[in-house]
Design a protein around this motif. Sequence first.
Motif, PDB file in Angstrom:
ATOM      1  N   SER A 135       0.929  -1.246  -0.210  1.00 22.85           N
ATOM      2  CA  SER A 135       0.089   0.122   0.128  1.00 22.85           C
ATOM      3  C   SER A 135       0.895   1.221  -0.054  1.00 22.85           C
ATOM      4  N   GLU A 136       1.972   1.206   0.673  1.00 21.33           N
ATOM      5  CA  GLU A 136       2.755   2.319   0.568  1.00 21.33           C
ATOM      6  C   GLU A 136       3.405   2.623  -0.622  1.00 21.33           C
ATOM      7  N   ASN A 137       3.902   1.404  -1.001  1.00 20.65           N
ATOM      8  CA  ASN A 137       4.782   1.636  -2.569  1.00 20.65           C
ATOM      9  C   ASN A 137       3.906   1.814  -3.652  1.00 20.65           C
ATOM     10  N   LEU A 138       2.544   1.701  -3.587  1.00 19.85           N
ATOM     11  CA  LEU A 138       1.405   2.162  -4.521  1.00 19.85           C
ATOM     12  C   LEU A 138       0.874   2.975  -4.269  1.00 19.85           C
ATOM     13  N   ASN A 139       0.808   3.783  -3.002  1.00 20.66           N
ATOM     14  CA  ASN A 139       0.211   5.015  -2.414  1.00 20.66           C
ATOM     15  C   ASN A 139      -1.505   4.558  -2.591  1.00 20.66           C
ATOM     16  N   ILE A 140      -1.905   3.379  -2.247  1.00 22.53           N
ATOM     17  CA  ILE A 140      -3.140   3.085  -2.032  1.00 22.53           C
ATOM     18  C   ILE A 140      -3.540   2.448  -0.758  1.00 22.53           C
ATOM     19  N   SER A 141      -4.630   2.324  -0.027  1.00 23.91           N
ATOM     20  CA  SER A 141      -5.048   1.875   1.177  1.00 23.91           C
ATOM     21  C   SER A 141      -4.761   0.569   1.382  1.00 23.91           C
ATOM     22  N   VAL A 142      -4.658  -0.036   2.503  1.00 25.55           N
ATOM     23  CA  VAL A 142      -4.256  -1.430   2.961  1.00 25.55           C
ATOM     24  C   VAL A 142      -5.602  -2.092   2.359  1.00 25.55           C
ATOM     25  N   LYS A 143      -6.662  -1.517   2.798  1.00 22.65           N
ATOM     26  CA  LYS A 143      -7.967  -2.130   2.145  1.00 22.65           C
ATOM     27  C   LYS A 143      -8.039  -2.423   0.709  1.00 22.65           C
ATOM     28  N   ALA A 144      -7.465  -1.592  -0.117  1.00 26.59           N
ATOM     29  CA  ALA A 144      -7.598  -1.907  -1.611  1.00 26.59           C
ATOM     30  C   ALA A 144      -6.564  -3.081  -2.031  1.00 26.59           C
ATOM     31  N   VAL A 145      -5.285  -3.049  -1.121  1.00 28.52           N
ATOM     32  CA  VAL A 145      -4.515  -4.092  -1.490  1.00 28.52           C
ATOM     33  C   VAL A 145      -5.188  -5.460  -0.924  1.00 28.52           C
ATOM     34  N   GLU A 146      -5.774  -5.512  -0.040  1.00 26.83           N
ATOM     35  CA  GLU A 146      -6.701  -6.766   0.524  1.00 26.83           C
ATOM     36  C   GLU A 146      -7.603  -7.160  -0.700  1.00 26.83           C
ATOM     37  N   LYS A 147      -8.270  -6.130  -1.012  1.00 24.18           N
ATOM     38  CA  LYS A 147      -9.506  -6.511  -2.035  1.00 24.18           C
ATOM     39  C   LYS A 147      -8.682  -7.013  -3.251  1.00 24.18           C
ATOM     40  N   GLN A 148      -7.651  -6.334  -3.876  1.00 25.91           N
ATOM     41  CA  GLN A 148      -7.017  -6.943  -5.103  1.00 25.91           C
ATOM     42  C   GLN A 148      -6.526  -8.324  -4.759  1.00 25.91           C
ATOM     43  N   MET A 149      -6.173  -8.531  -3.596  1.00 26.09           N
ATOM     44  CA  MET A 149      -5.495  -9.903  -3.356  1.00 26.09           C
ATOM     45  C   MET A 149      -6.709 -10.835  -3.399  1.00 26.09           C
ATOM     46  N   THR A 150      -7.610 -10.664  -2.683  1.00 24.28           N
ATOM     47  CA  THR A 150      -8.664 -11.441  -2.738  1.00 24.28           C
ATOM     48  C   THR A 150      -9.106 -11.735  -4.226  1.00 24.28           C
ATOM     49  N   LYS A 151      -9.471 -10.766  -5.153  1.00 26.30           N
ATOM     50  CA  LYS A 151      -9.764 -10.683  -6.464  1.00 26.30           C
ATOM     51  C   LYS A 151      -8.892 -11.728  -7.070  1.00 26.30           C
ATOM     52  N   ALA A 152      -7.524 -11.512  -6.932  1.00 26.93           N
ATOM     53  CA  ALA A 152      -6.448 -12.250  -7.804  1.00 26.93           C
ATOM     54  C   ALA A 152      -6.711 -13.636  -7.350  1.00 26.93           C
ATOM     55  N   ILE A 153      -6.598 -14.054  -5.981  1.00 28.03           N
ATOM     56  CA  ILE A 153      -6.691 -15.213  -5.678  1.00 28.03           C
ATOM     57  C   ILE A 153      -7.890 -16.009  -6.140  1.00 28.03           C
ATOM     58  N   ARG A 154      -9.104 -15.446  -6.073  1.00 28.13           N
ATOM     59  CA  ARG A 154     -10.526 -16.025  -6.416  1.00 28.13           C
ATOM     60  C   ARG A 154     -10.233 -16.336  -7.999  1.00 28.13           C
ATOM     61  N   LEU A 155      -9.929 -15.219  -8.853  1.00 26.19           N
ATOM     62  CA  LEU A 155      -9.581 -15.565 -10.235  1.00 26.19           C
ATOM     63  C   LEU A 155      -8.618 -16.646 -10.651  1.00 26.19           C
ATOM     64  N   LEU A 156      -7.501 -16.718  -9.785  1.00 20.94           N
ATOM     65  CA  LEU A 156      -6.526 -17.707 -10.105  1.00 20.94           C
ATOM     66  C   LEU A 156      -7.131 -19.088  -9.840  1.00 20.94           C
ATOM     67  N   HIS A 157      -7.863 -19.033  -8.591  1.00 17.35           N
ATOM     68  CA  HIS A 157      -8.516 -20.418  -8.399  1.00 17.35           C
ATOM     69  C   HIS A 157      -9.740 -20.948  -9.397  1.00 17.35           C
ATOM     70  N   ASP A 158     -10.458 -20.093  -9.876  1.00 16.01           N
ATOM     71  CA  ASP A 158     -11.554 -20.313 -10.778  1.00 16.01           C
ATOM     72  C   ASP A 158     -10.986 -20.684 -12.097  1.00 16.01           C
ATOM     73  N   SER A 159      -9.625 -20.039 -12.476  1.00 18.03           N
ATOM     74  CA  SER A 159      -8.952 -20.316 -13.640  1.00 18.03           C
ATOM     75  C   SER A 159      -8.281 -21.720 -13.595  1.00 18.03           C
ATOM     76  N   LEU A 160      -7.558 -21.922 -12.622  1.00 20.35           N
ATOM     77  CA  LEU A 160      -6.917 -23.118 -12.338  1.00 20.35           C
ATOM     78  C   LEU A 160      -7.978 -24.371 -12.251  1.00 20.35           C
ATOM     79  N   ASP A 161      -8.964 -24.115 -11.626  1.00 23.02           N
ATOM     80  CA  ASP A 161     -10.067 -25.113 -11.417  1.00 23.02           C
ATOM     81  C   ASP A 161     -10.770 -25.539 -12.728  1.00 23.02           C
ATOM     82  N   ARG A 162     -10.788 -24.877 -13.523  1.00 23.17           N
ATOM     83  CA  ARG A 162     -11.531 -25.078 -14.947  1.00 23.17           C
ATOM     84  C   ARG A 162     -10.346 -25.830 -15.826  1.00 23.17           C
ATOM     85  N   ARG A 163      -9.326 -25.717 -15.365  1.00 23.10           N
ATOM     86  CA  ARG A 163      -8.192 -26.225 -16.303  1.00 23.10           C
ATOM     87  C   ARG A 163      -7.542 -27.412 -15.760  1.00 23.10           C
ATOM     88  N   LEU A 164      -7.910 -27.772 -14.534  1.00 20.13           N
ATOM     89  CA  LEU A 164      -7.375 -29.143 -13.969  1.00 20.13           C
ATOM     90  C   LEU A 164      -8.046 -30.228 -14.165  1.00 20.13           C
TER      91      LEU A 164
END
Length: 169
Positions: free
Chosen positions: A140-169
Amino acid sequence: MSEIKDKTWFEEIFDKHYEAVRNYLYYMCGDMKLSEDLGQDVFLTLWENKNKLREETLRAFLFTIARNRYFKHHRRKSVNLKFSNSLIGSEDKEYESPEYLVQVKEFDEKLQNAISKLPERSRTIFLMNRLDDLSYRQISENLNISVKAVEKQMTKAIRLLHDSLDRRL
């Protein structure tokens, strides 16, 4: 500042921040050579603006310049994302079965592909956390965004990766 103090200050800042800035650029573009070139541009801009900077905002300033340099480059030329095989270590592969090695390689390709398809901000934050081991607060400090925004983006990334890899495996 005298010229000698300027050079010493710049060397200290460069040594302290260059790798993080370069990695950030790499996560955005997926091209190490380009990230190194853009990273050099970031520090050239820093040098040109050295008398206008405040020490407490220096790190955020570097990442802002890096982001702007990347977008400027991206507007001029389309960049293909190419991740290196850095996610798989090279530990004692001679003892592993060929089937296992093929499975690992196939999974790595699927993972790399899934990561490359993440939205840019989610991908950048995910890689900063997982490859650089940066905390949410550091990101958050490096990107000048809130910690909450980082949390939301991580949750989104993990969900998308999980969905993407689930479909492919």
